[in-house]
Design an enzyme around this catalytic site. Structure first.
Site, PDB file in Angstrom:
ATOM      1  N   HIS A   1      39.895  20.129  41.727  1.00 41.34           N
ATOM      2  CA  HIS A   1      41.103  19.444  41.228  1.00 41.34           C
ATOM      3  C   HIS A   1      41.668  18.524  42.309  1.00 41.34           C
ATOM      4  CE1 HIS A   1      41.761  23.255  38.619  1.00 41.34           C
ATOM      5  NE2 HIS A   1      41.487  22.283  37.772  1.00 41.34           N
TER       6      HIS A   1
ATOM      7  N   SER B   1      38.446  26.993  37.917  1.00 40.81           N
ATOM      8  CA  SER B   1      39.432  28.031  38.251  1.00 40.81           C
ATOM      9  C   SER B   1      38.911  29.400  37.813  1.00 40.81           C
ATOM     10  CB  SER B   1      40.758  27.746  37.539  1.00 40.81           C
ATOM     11  OG  SER B   1      41.273  26.504  37.933  1.00 40.81           O
TER      12      SER B   1
ATOM     13  N   LYS C   1      43.878  29.703  26.832  1.00 35.00           N
ATOM     14  CA  LYS C   1      43.730  30.440  28.092  1.00 35.00           C
ATOM     15  C   LYS C   1      44.922  31.365  28.323  1.00 35.00           C
ATOM     16  CE  LYS C   1      41.006  26.858  30.442  1.00 35.00           C
ATOM     17  NZ  LYS C   1      41.054  25.764  31.448  1.00 35.00           N
TER      18      LYS C   1
ATOM     19  N   ARG D   1      32.784  17.217  35.379  1.00 37.41           N
ATOM     20  CA  ARG D   1      31.841  17.873  36.286  1.00 37.41           C
ATOM     21  C   ARG D   1      30.409  17.695  35.817  1.00 37.41           C
ATOM     22  NH1 ARG D   1      35.107  23.354  35.783  1.00 37.41           N
ATOM     23  NH2 ARG D   1      34.984  22.484  33.695  1.00 37.41           N
TER      24      ARG D   1
HETATM   25  O1  PNS Z   1      42.802  22.440  32.886  1.00 40.56           O
HETATM   26  P1  PNS Z   1      42.566  22.460  31.403  1.00 40.56           P
HETATM   27  O2  PNS Z   1      42.856  23.838  30.850  1.00 40.56           O
HETATM   28  O3  PNS Z   1      41.219  21.949  31.004  1.00 40.56           O
HETATM   29  O4  PNS Z   1      43.655  21.455  30.773  1.00 40.56           O
HETATM   30  C1  PNS Z   1      43.780  21.306  29.378  1.00 40.56           C
HETATM   31  C2  PNS Z   1      45.139  20.690  29.060  1.00 40.56           C
HETATM   32  C3  PNS Z   1      46.244  21.587  29.598  1.00 40.56           C
HETATM   33  C4  PNS Z   1      45.245  19.319  29.689  1.00 40.56           C
HETATM   34  C5  PNS Z   1      45.244  20.566  27.499  1.00 40.56           C
HETATM   35  O5  PNS Z   1      45.115  21.837  26.944  1.00 40.56           O
HETATM   36  C6  PNS Z   1      46.575  19.930  27.081  1.00 40.56           C
HETATM   37  O6  PNS Z   1      46.723  18.728  27.130  1.00 40.56           O
HETATM   38  N1  PNS Z   1      47.537  20.794  26.673  1.00 40.56           N
HETATM   39  C7  PNS Z   1      48.849  20.338  26.235  1.00 40.56           C
HETATM   40  C8  PNS Z   1      48.931  20.364  24.721  1.00 40.56           C
HETATM   41  C9  PNS Z   1      48.326  19.093  24.133  1.00 40.56           C
HETATM   42  O7  PNS Z   1      48.751  17.981  24.399  1.00 40.56           O
HETATM   43  N2  PNS Z   1      47.313  19.270  23.279  1.00 40.56           N
HETATM   44  C10 PNS Z   1      46.726  18.124  22.567  1.00 40.56           C
HETATM   45  C11 PNS Z   1      45.434  17.689  23.138  1.00 40.56           C
HETATM   46  S1  PNS Z   1      44.256  18.068  21.937  1.00 40.56           S
END
Ligand code: PNS
Length: 161
Positions: free
Chosen positions: A18, A129, A42, A91
């Site tokens: 990150h 993570s 998660k 990645r």
């Molecule tokens: O580190 P991650 O878990 O891959 O991040 C995913 C994240 C947090 C960026 C994604 O789940 C997110 O944007 N969550 C906020 C809710 C949202 O906007 N969802 C719509 C996208 S489909």
């Protein structure tokens, strides 16, 4: 007007992968907002406050990086702060399908905010993570994979001092 890019994620916890993406984003954009969001699929180990603090410690040397948290949709946050871009790390090919799905959905919500992908350094291409937590849980060495404060925080969480 300052061009803001948002680096969103669950950061549970932040890894050197990150940090690599944030650092490279901060060398391109005038301001980078790292935002801790909820990923509904998660179950986090660290609280939002703990995650924010760990990111702040790891990015303290980057003057154009700000760390925030938001409860809701990424695109609502990005609109609130007048961001022009979203940055995500890639990645491997296995990330692509998921990233394409959320980027496409985000574009339905707001097609004026572009998503940029930065390929992680090869040395972090396997890093997540989840894999760090798995190793830390059983007392394995993670010192080269996470910032020092994260290594210490994981030892406390898993009582592996
Ligand atoms: O580190 P991650 O878990 O891959 O991040 C995913 C994240 C947090 C960026 C994604 O789940 C997110 O944007 N969550 C906020 C809710 C949202 O906007 N969802 C719509 C996208 S489909």
């Amino acid at each position: 007007m300052v061009k803001i890019a948002v680096v969103p994620g669950s950061f549970d916890p932040i890894t050197n992968g990150h940090l690599d993406i944030i650092t490279r984003g901060a060398s391109i954009f005038e301001q980078v907002n790292v935002v801790v969001l909820n990923n509904s699929s998660k179950n986090p180990l660290f609280s939002v406050e703990e995650r924010v603090k760990l990111i702040e410690d790891a990015t303290a040397h980057l003057p154009n990086v700000r760390v925030e948290t938001f409860s809701g949709l990424l695109m609502d946050y990005a609109e609130n702060v007048n961001a022009s871009a979203i940055i995500r790390g890639l990645r491997a090919v296995s990330d692509f399908e998921y990233e394409m799905q959320i980027t496409s959905m985000n574009r339905v919500l707001n097609d004026e905010i572009e998503t940029f992908f930065i390929m992680t350094k090869n040395q972090y291409s396997f890093l997540s993570s989840s894999i760090v937590k798995e190793v830390a849980k059983y007392g394995g060495y993670i010192g080269e994979l996470v910032p020092p404060q994260v290594e210490a925080a994981l030892k406390i969480k898993y009582d592996t001092n």
